[in-house]
Design an enzyme around this catalytic site. Structure first.
Site, PDB file in Angstrom:
ATOM      1  N   ARG A 237       0.867  -1.179   0.000  1.00 55.99           N
ATOM      2  CA  ARG A 237       0.000   0.000   0.000  1.00 55.99           C
ATOM      3  C   ARG A 237       0.900   1.224   0.000  1.00 55.99           C
ATOM      4  O   ARG A 237       1.954   1.231   0.672  1.00 55.99           O
ATOM      5  CB  ARG A 237      -0.906   0.028   1.239  1.00 55.99           C
ATOM      6  N   GLU A 266      -4.117   7.853  -4.612  1.00 59.04           N
ATOM      7  CA  GLU A 266      -4.441   7.160  -5.869  1.00 59.04           C
ATOM      8  C   GLU A 266      -5.752   7.707  -6.413  1.00 59.04           C
ATOM      9  O   GLU A 266      -6.700   7.864  -5.627  1.00 59.04           O
ATOM     10  CB  GLU A 266      -4.534   5.653  -5.623  1.00 59.04           C
ATOM     11  N   HIS A 285      -1.950   0.676  -9.818  1.00 61.30           N
ATOM     12  CA  HIS A 285      -2.500  -0.311  -8.870  1.00 61.30           C
ATOM     13  C   HIS A 285      -3.112  -1.498  -9.629  1.00 61.30           C
ATOM     14  O   HIS A 285      -4.304  -1.796  -9.482  1.00 61.30           O
ATOM     15  CB  HIS A 285      -3.536   0.355  -7.942  1.00 61.30           C
TER      16      HIS A 285
HETATM   17  N1  LIG Z   1      -0.928  -3.885  -5.455  1.00 61.73           N
HETATM   18  C1  LIG Z   1      -2.012  -4.632  -5.425  1.00 61.73           C
HETATM   19  O1  LIG Z   1      -2.824  -4.624  -6.360  1.00 61.73           O
HETATM   20  C2  LIG Z   1      -2.255  -5.535  -4.275  1.00 61.73           C
HETATM   21  C3  LIG Z   1      -1.759  -5.232  -3.035  1.00 61.73           C
HETATM   22  N2  LIG Z   1      -1.974  -6.087  -1.996  1.00 61.73           N
HETATM   23  C4  LIG Z   1      -1.419  -5.743  -0.688  1.00 61.73           C
HETATM   24  O2  LIG Z   1      -0.596  -6.814  -0.248  1.00 61.73           O
HETATM   25  C5  LIG Z   1      -0.870  -7.062   1.111  1.00 61.73           C
HETATM   26  C6  LIG Z   1      -0.457  -8.464   1.493  1.00 61.73           C
HETATM   27  O3  LIG Z   1      -1.309  -9.425   0.940  1.00 61.73           O
HETATM   28  P1  LIG Z   1      -1.120 -10.979   1.332  1.00 61.73           P
HETATM   29  O4  LIG Z   1       0.268 -11.413   1.058  1.00 61.73           O
HETATM   30  O5  LIG Z   1      -2.237 -11.726   0.724  1.00 61.73           O
HETATM   31  O6  LIG Z   1      -1.343 -10.861   2.900  1.00 61.73           O
HETATM   32  P2  LIG Z   1      -0.711 -11.759   4.055  1.00 61.73           P
HETATM   33  O7  LIG Z   1      -1.484 -11.432   5.280  1.00 61.73           O
HETATM   34  O8  LIG Z   1      -0.630 -13.177   3.618  1.00 61.73           O
HETATM   35  O9  LIG Z   1       0.780 -11.201   4.165  1.00 61.73           O
HETATM   36  C7  LIG Z   1       1.142 -10.041   4.837  1.00 61.73           C
HETATM   37  C8  LIG Z   1       2.376 -10.354   5.654  1.00 61.73           C
HETATM   38  O10 LIG Z   1       2.877  -9.158   6.217  1.00 61.73           O
HETATM   39  C9  LIG Z   1       3.310  -9.454   7.540  1.00 61.73           C
HETATM   40  N3  LIG Z   1       3.356  -8.219   8.324  1.00 61.73           N
HETATM   41  C10 LIG Z   1       2.337  -7.441   8.742  1.00 61.73           C
HETATM   42  N4  LIG Z   1       2.798  -6.393   9.441  1.00 61.73           N
HETATM   43  C11 LIG Z   1       4.153  -6.528   9.480  1.00 61.73           C
HETATM   44  C12 LIG Z   1       5.193  -5.757  10.054  1.00 61.73           C
HETATM   45  N5  LIG Z   1       4.932  -4.648  10.735  1.00 61.73           N
HETATM   46  N6  LIG Z   1       6.459  -6.178   9.873  1.00 61.73           N
HETATM   47  C13 LIG Z   1       6.743  -7.300   9.180  1.00 61.73           C
HETATM   48  N7  LIG Z   1       5.793  -8.082   8.607  1.00 61.73           N
HETATM   49  C14 LIG Z   1       4.516  -7.687   8.768  1.00 61.73           C
HETATM   50  C15 LIG Z   1       2.275 -10.447   8.052  1.00 61.73           C
HETATM   51  O11 LIG Z   1       2.749 -11.151   9.169  1.00 61.73           O
HETATM   52  C16 LIG Z   1       2.097 -11.304   6.825  1.00 61.73           C
HETATM   53  O12 LIG Z   1       3.036 -12.352   6.797  1.00 61.73           O
HETATM   54  C17 LIG Z   1      -2.356  -6.746   1.257  1.00 61.73           C
HETATM   55  O13 LIG Z   1      -2.719  -6.452   2.583  1.00 61.73           O
HETATM   56  C18 LIG Z   1      -2.509  -5.544   0.345  1.00 61.73           C
HETATM   57  O14 LIG Z   1      -2.272  -4.351   1.052  1.00 61.73           O
HETATM   58  C19 LIG Z   1      -2.668  -7.236  -2.152  1.00 61.73           C
HETATM   59  C20 LIG Z   1      -3.197  -7.564  -3.357  1.00 61.73           C
HETATM   60  C21 LIG Z   1      -3.058  -6.727  -4.528  1.00 61.73           C
HETATM   61  O1  LIG Z   2      -6.703  -6.966  -3.161  1.00 55.42           O
HETATM   62  C1  LIG Z   2      -6.100  -5.916  -2.854  1.00 55.42           C
HETATM   63  O2  LIG Z   2      -5.798  -5.636  -1.687  1.00 55.42           O
HETATM   64  C2  LIG Z   2      -5.747  -4.952  -3.906  1.00 55.42           C
HETATM   65  O3  LIG Z   2      -5.015  -4.047  -3.673  1.00 55.42           O
HETATM   66  C3  LIG Z   2      -6.285  -5.124  -5.272  1.00 55.42           C
HETATM   67  O4  LIG Z   2      -6.236  -6.407  -5.699  1.00 55.42           O
END
Ligand SMILES: NC(=O)C1=CN([C@@H]2O[C@H](COP(=O)(O)OP(=O)(O)OC[C@H]3O[C@@H](n4cnc5c(N)ncnc54)[C@H](O)[C@@H]3O)[C@@H](O)[C@H]2O)C=CC1
Ligand SMILES: O=C(O)C(=O)CO
Length: 324
Positions: A237, A266, A285
């Site tokens: 993010r 954004e 994004h």
């Molecule tokens: N650019 C895009 O279109 C997208 C962005 N995202 C972003 O990616 C993020 C992660 O998605 P997933 O991998 O599915 O989630 P997830 O929950 O599997 O992975 C997030 C990881 O970050 C770790 N984490 C959280 N706070 C932390 C900290 N302060 N220090 C170190 N590690 C920390 C968690 O323990 C976890 O392992 C979403 O929350 C979203 O913000 C997700 C999908 C699409």
């Molecule tokens: O799923 C999310 O968190 C996104 O940012 C868009 O896929």
């Protein structure tokens, strides 16, 4: 009687039909105050809410006294006030897993395109500058066998590590509160402190959620620790990185490049200096934005909503405790 739901995202016909078979749907264009006012009765009645983007906070909840389930077409849920949802016993469903591999592909694309300057050189060729053999002015840096540091070693971080390690022979570092045994056994990944990760990585890749703890996790002091030829990739993010500090570091030539799929604001403002720096690759994004994955996310969101309205929150629920 079918439960009433507010839909604030366009769905493909088949998914709309599936939702309408189970729910009484009112479609609205967004969650703005104007939209809430225009459809006040539907908001008041709704037990479910399905869509993506827009803030779901106390103010909205005050206009939705019957709300039981929110279903977000996203994995990230920083736009939801989870404490307010919990206080009202509203469950929040999201769409992890279905998008993991696609987002990791996007991150790898940013790694490759920043290192090898793909968009910059594409524009250079198309502008007619390729008049003779290229020289060092067009060279990039290698990706293979370099060190890739992951901030956010969750589902997406793991899928990125898999690509980087097996596809590109990269050494993987990660920062996390706990040892990630699977990351260690599959990729030989090494857990380290943030400082060490920033100092040692050639590519620092962010797949973190936005929380109070991660807000501006990467600021001027952290960017200062990175190698001068390192690359910063952010697909978590925008506000995880202090964008002003990033711009200053890039303008001072302290980094090789940055690859950004997400921004503090954004769409990114047209006058952002990020848009005129040749070594910044900007994407709108699109982390999960393929036809297949976006369809899968919407399908999961519809099924999540139907299941949760029926009292089943076994899968894809952020706050199952809200039901208690
Ligand atoms: N650019 C895009 O279109 C997208 C962005 N995202 C972003 O990616 C993020 C992660 O998605 P997933 O991998 O599915 O989630 P997830 O929950 O599997 O992975 C997030 C990881 O970050 C770790 N984490 C959280 N706070 C932390 C900290 N302060 N220090 C170190 N590690 C920390 C968690 O323990 C976890 O392992 C979403 O929350 C979203 O913000 C997700 C999908 C699409
Ligand atoms: O799923 C999310 O968190 C996104 O940012 C868009 O896929």
């Amino acid at each position: 009687m079918k439960p009433a739901v507010i839909l604030y995202k366009k769905l493909p016909d088949d998914l709309y039909a599936r939702l309408a078979e189970q729910c009484d749907v009112t479609e609205v264009s967004n969650l703005s105050p104007e939209s809430q006012q225009q459809h006040a009765a539907a908001f008041r009645q709704a037990e479910g809410l399905l869509g993506s983007g827009g803030k779901v906070n106390g103010e909205l909840l005050a206009n939705m006294p019957n709300l039981r389930v929110c279903s977000s077409v996203s994995v990230g849920y920083d736009n939801f006030d989870v404490a307010a949802l919990n206080a009202r016993h509203v469950v929040l469903m999201h769409t992890p897993t279905v998008l993991t591999e696609t987002v990791a592909d996007t991150m790898m694309a940013l790694v490759l395109s920043t290192a090898r300057r793909v968009p910059e050189l594409d524009a250079w060729v198309k502008a007619g500058h390729w008049q003779k053999s290229i020289g060092p002015a067009q060279f990039g840096i290698d990706v293979h066998h370099k060190t890739l540091g992951i901030l956010g070693m969750g589902r997406i971080g793991m899928a990125l590590a898999q690509r980087a390690h097996f596809g590109f022979g990269m050494k993987i570092l990660y920062n996390a509160r706990r040892e990630h045994e699977e990351a260690q056994s599959r990729f030989g990944a090494q857990r380290c402190e943030l400082k060490e990760l920033l100092q040692q990585s050639d590519f620092v890749c962010i797949s973190l959620p936005l929380t109070d703890e991660t807000h501006h996790l990467i600021g001027a002091a952290e960017l200062e620790l990175m190698k001068p030829d390192a690359v910063l990739i952010n697909a978590g993010r925008g506000p995880v990185v202090d964008e002003k500090a990033l711009i200053a570091a890039l303008q001072a030539g302290k980094l090789h490049a940055a690859g950004l799929d997400v921004f503090e604001q954004e769409p990114v403002p047209a006058d952002s200096p990020l848009l005129s720096l040749p070594n910044v690759v900007t994407l709108p994004h699109i982390g999960s934005a393929t036809h297949e994955t976006r369809y899968g996310m919407m399908q999961d969101a519809v099924e999540n909503l139907i299941a949760a309205l029926g009292g089943n929150v076994d899968k894809n629920c952020v706050n199952p405790q809200a039901l208690k």
